[in-house]
Design an enzyme around this catalytic site. Sequence first.
Site, short mmCIF file in Angstrom:
data_model
loop_
_atom_site.label_atom_id
_atom_site.label_comp_id
_atom_site.label_asym_id
_atom_site.label_seq_id
_atom_site.Cartn_x
_atom_site.Cartn_y
_atom_site.Cartn_z
N ASP A 13 0.85 -1.20 0.00
CA ASP A 13 0.00 0.00 0.00
C ASP A 13 0.88 1.26 0.00
OD1 ASP A 13 0.84 -0.14 2.63
OD2 ASP A 13 -1.15 0.13 3.50
N SER A 14 2.22 1.04 -0.01
CA SER A 14 3.14 2.16 -0.26
C SER A 14 2.89 2.73 -1.66
CB SER A 14 4.59 1.70 -0.13
OG SER A 14 4.83 0.54 -0.90
N ASP A 40 -1.10 -5.93 -0.33
CA ASP A 40 -1.50 -5.37 0.97
C ASP A 40 -3.01 -5.16 1.05
OD1 ASP A 40 0.47 -4.94 2.88
OD2 ASP A 40 1.23 -3.14 1.89
N LYS A 48 -1.16 -9.41 2.41
CA LYS A 48 -0.37 -9.02 3.58
C LYS A 48 -1.24 -8.14 4.46
CE LYS A 48 3.25 -6.00 3.49
NZ LYS A 48 2.74 -4.93 4.35
N GLU A 76 -1.20 -5.66 7.91
CA GLU A 76 -0.50 -4.99 9.01
C GLU A 76 -1.17 -5.48 10.30
OE1 GLU A 76 0.22 -0.81 8.56
OE2 GLU A 76 1.08 -1.08 6.56
N GLU A 101 9.19 -4.81 10.43
CA GLU A 101 9.58 -3.49 9.94
C GLU A 101 10.13 -2.60 11.05
OE1 GLU A 101 6.91 -1.50 7.24
OE2 GLU A 101 8.05 0.37 7.35
#
Length: 257
Positions: free
Chosen positions: A43-44, A82, A112, A114, A181
């Site tokens: 999502d970057s 993401d 993925k 978070e 991270e």
Amino acid sequence: MPTVPEIREWGKNGPPITMLTAYNKSIARIAEEVGIDIILVGDSVGNTALGYETTLPVTVEEMISHTAAVVRGVKSALVVTDLPFLSVGVDDSADIMNAGKMLKFGGADAVKIESGMHTISITKRLVDLGIPVMAHVGLVPQRIRQMGGYHQQGTDAESAQDIKEIALKHQDAGAFSIVLEHIPSDVAEEITNELEIPTIGIGAGPHTCGQVLVVDDVIGLSDSAPPFAKKFGNAKMEISNAIKKYRDEVVSGGFPQ
Ligand code: KIV
């Protein structure tokens, strides 16, 4: 290219797993051609391709669109996507639909998430339904407003223990790998030693089972990059030179002939 079960069973003695973000067909193709193991549609994409200040505005639809573009660019690469802010961990049936869309419409191999205590049960549910999950602990950028900045996490014994516990619980819930991270190298090493599934680090030192970076930072296209990133090329200069040459030749009449 490795499959989800092959990544899960990668073990600690194999070569480091290489993961890199990609948001479009061309970059995904290059990443696959040079042998990157996992392509992450992070999502970057919000900060990079879409120009948002944070990842918070990124939508499920934007993730599907970029995932589908990446999938169209590769032959057999493992593509992980993401789940963006508030698309998971809120309500089970909405979460399942959002994760399912990444596989059904985006063509991703896995999602993925978070992760936090709130994503343990949904991780298990998704895995039970056949949706592979990569967990992500430590600095989780979707919590930027809560954290007040992209600070290193797990810097005291208590928060390091919390991160380790979340990681273990996601392994137990069925995650096939986990991103660590921006945590201290010794904390990442300890988590890596305790887990059976592979850890993939970003700003977490050299003791993880693999590494991931944002492609714009790697190729030198970002306006700013986190302190742990490394620039391996200068795409910005190359692109700028090519576009300037094109512009100059149009203006001078050199192109077209
Ligand atoms: O969104 C992203 O690109 C990520 C990686 C940096 C791990 O989550």
